[in-house]
Design an enzyme around this catalytic site. Structure first.
Site, short mmCIF file in Angstrom:
data_model
loop_
_atom_site.label_atom_id
_atom_site.label_comp_id
_atom_site.label_asym_id
_atom_site.label_seq_id
_atom_site.Cartn_x
_atom_site.Cartn_y
_atom_site.Cartn_z
N CYS A 61 65.62 -15.21 15.28
CA CYS A 61 66.14 -13.62 15.55
C CYS A 61 65.63 -13.20 14.12
O CYS A 61 66.70 -13.23 13.37
CB CYS A 61 67.89 -13.98 15.43
SG CYS A 61 68.94 -12.61 15.24
N GLU A 119 83.78 -6.69 27.61
CA GLU A 119 83.81 -8.06 29.11
C GLU A 119 83.27 -9.04 28.79
O GLU A 119 82.93 -10.17 28.81
CB GLU A 119 84.74 -7.61 30.20
CG GLU A 119 86.40 -7.46 30.73
CD GLU A 119 86.25 -7.02 31.59
OE1 GLU A 119 87.88 -6.60 32.25
OE2 GLU A 119 85.16 -6.35 32.16
#
Length: 470
Positions: A189, A441
């Site tokens: 990352c 969500e």
């Protein structure tokens, strides 16, 4: 002028006059940089390699300042800083200076920028969170701007990060950020690596360490083995690994302060034979779920230099006839054992991490896509327990038959990829599960995934420490 004369920290102040003075100082610094880079009217001196190098360095520093002003004009929670930064950039453009362009569009490659809260449009609660984060870090990073879908969790996350990375503790600040570099690099990352690199340098870290893990102190190099195992195969952690970091002074000092932990409860019999059978069946099934169809790619040098053994990655814990004993939560749990041990190792952190676990797990707005007043507890527990099942962790009181009823295979592929090899996650995978659900969500799903994985890693590591101490 020297770069040290530019004081950016004044922009983090809650006092408007302090911010105004800092902005004026920055404006003058930018104008001086421009003057240094402007061609002179007199005959220029003979060209030399030193002259070219000095000119390139000066231009690079100017661009760094302009890029920072561009970020401030978009992402500073203080309106005066946004407007004044934009004004400075506009004046620079009028002088014929090119402004650096943003590298991307918004904080997420998966979620359209227009669907993420824009800085300046937040409510009072979110503004407070933004201001606190900016005052502490001097920035609003991409992670914060994606987590705004869930303010309660964001508040807990920022509080924990602040305590771990900035408050007084057993580790020097630059050690903490270097460990952050190692952890983020393990999953390639580069964004998080760069954030921790900047913070590492800001708190006085030695730039030589950034040339590769072999340049860091031996105590940090010793963490490389633990880092790779915790990241990919935490079930392999044993007390022997803890003995191997025994020479790590901070851990050793904490070990001396610790008392012998309460012995684990006697192993309980399985509540029902069928429950055990379903767990084993789900565990085997999880082994057949492939993380990603993409071909493996070697990490780039700028990331791989921060960790060793680049070929080491996730492998299923039970394959080719090998058997790894099931980790039974009833024998060693976060609530009964890990929580207290972390607090002994690092006072108050146990409380912060526990709060973060509970917020992510209990978080609900009682909605599913367009439906309201929905009890999502069964779904949340299935996601959490499926992740722990992938790591060989079993809850005796849970019926693992529910997982196959609630989580389809494409969702399981996404879960396993994010949890085990997050560097391979693609937008196609993100789009392929729960197509009707809101981005908020899906962000919540990711919060569940990372917190469940973190708890799984902690359980294995803390159990190993306990075995070492007993």
């Amino acid at each position: 002028m020297e770069e040290g004369e530019v004081r950016w920290d004044g922009l983090c102040s809650r006092d408007a006059s302090t911010r105004d003075a800092a902005l004026e100082n920055i404006r003058q610094a930018v104008l001086r940089r421009i003057a240094q880079n402007s061609p002179v009217k007199e005959d220029p001196p003979p060209e030399s390699s030193e002259g070219h190098l000095a000119s390139a360095t000066a231009l690079e520093r100017l661009n760094e300042m302009l890029a920072r002003l561009l970020m401030l004009s978009k992402r500073c929670p203080f309106r005066d800083v946004r407007e004044k930064s934009a004004s400075i950039l506009s004046n620079v453009q009028e002088l014929g200076i090119r402004i650096p362009r943003p590298l991307g569009h918004g904080p997420s490659r998966f979620i359209p920028e227009k669907e993420i809260l824009q800085v300046g449009n937040e409510d009072a609660q979110m503004h407070t969170l933004f201001a606190d984060s900016f005052a502490t870090l001097g920035r609003l990073d991409n992670i914060t701007l994606v987590m705004v879908f869930h303010p309660q969790y964001l508040g807990s996350f920022l509080k924990t990060q602040h305590y771990l990375l900035q408050m007084d503790g057993p580790l020097p600040l630059h050690y903490r950020h270097y460990i952050g570099i190692m952890a983020a690099a393990r999953h390639q990352c580069s964004y998080l690596v760069n954030l921790h690199v900047n913070d590492f340098l800001h708190v006085g870290g030695d730039p030589k360490w950034l040339n590769g893990l072999e340049n860091a102190p031996h105590k940090l190099q010793n963490l490389g083995e633990l880092n790779k195992i915790l990241a990919h195969r935490p079930w392999l952690i044993t007390k022997e690994h803890i003995e191997t970091t025994e020479s790590f002074c901070e851990v050793e000092a904490l070990m001396e302060k610790m008392k012998k932990l309460q012995e684990c409860r006697d192993e309980e019999e399985a509540s029902q034979e069928e429950m055990a059978t379903r767990f084993e069946r789900e565990k085997r099934e999880s082994m057949s779920v492939c993380c990603s169809e993409d071909e493996e790619s070697a990490p780039t040098r700028d990331v791989s230099r921060h960790f060793e053994d680049t070929s080491y990655g996730y492998k299923d814990f039970s394959r080719h006839g090998m058997h790894v004993p099931t980790f039974r939560v009833q024998d060693y749990s976060w609530e009964d054992h890990g929580y207290s041990l972390v607090n002994r190792l690092y006072p108050d952190v146990g409380q912060l991490i526990d709060e973060k676990f509970h917020i992510a797990y209990d978080l609900t707005y009682n909605t599913m896509a367009m439906h309201k007043d929905v009890d999502t507890s069964m779904l949340r527990r299935a996601i959490w327990n499926y992740i722990h099942c992938m790591f060989g962790i079993r809850y005796d009181d849970y019926d693992y038959g529910e997982i196959n009823q609630l989580l389809d295979r494409s969702f399981k592929v996404y879960i396993k990829t994010v949890v085990c090899t997050p560097e391979k996650t693609t937008k196609r995978m993100y789009d392929s599960f729960w197509r009707q659900f809101k981005h908020s969500e899906k962000v919540h799903v990711n919060l569940l995934l990372v917190e469940a994985r973190m708890q799984a890693e902690l359980l294995y590591a803390l159990r190993a420490i306990t075995h070492y101490m007993t």
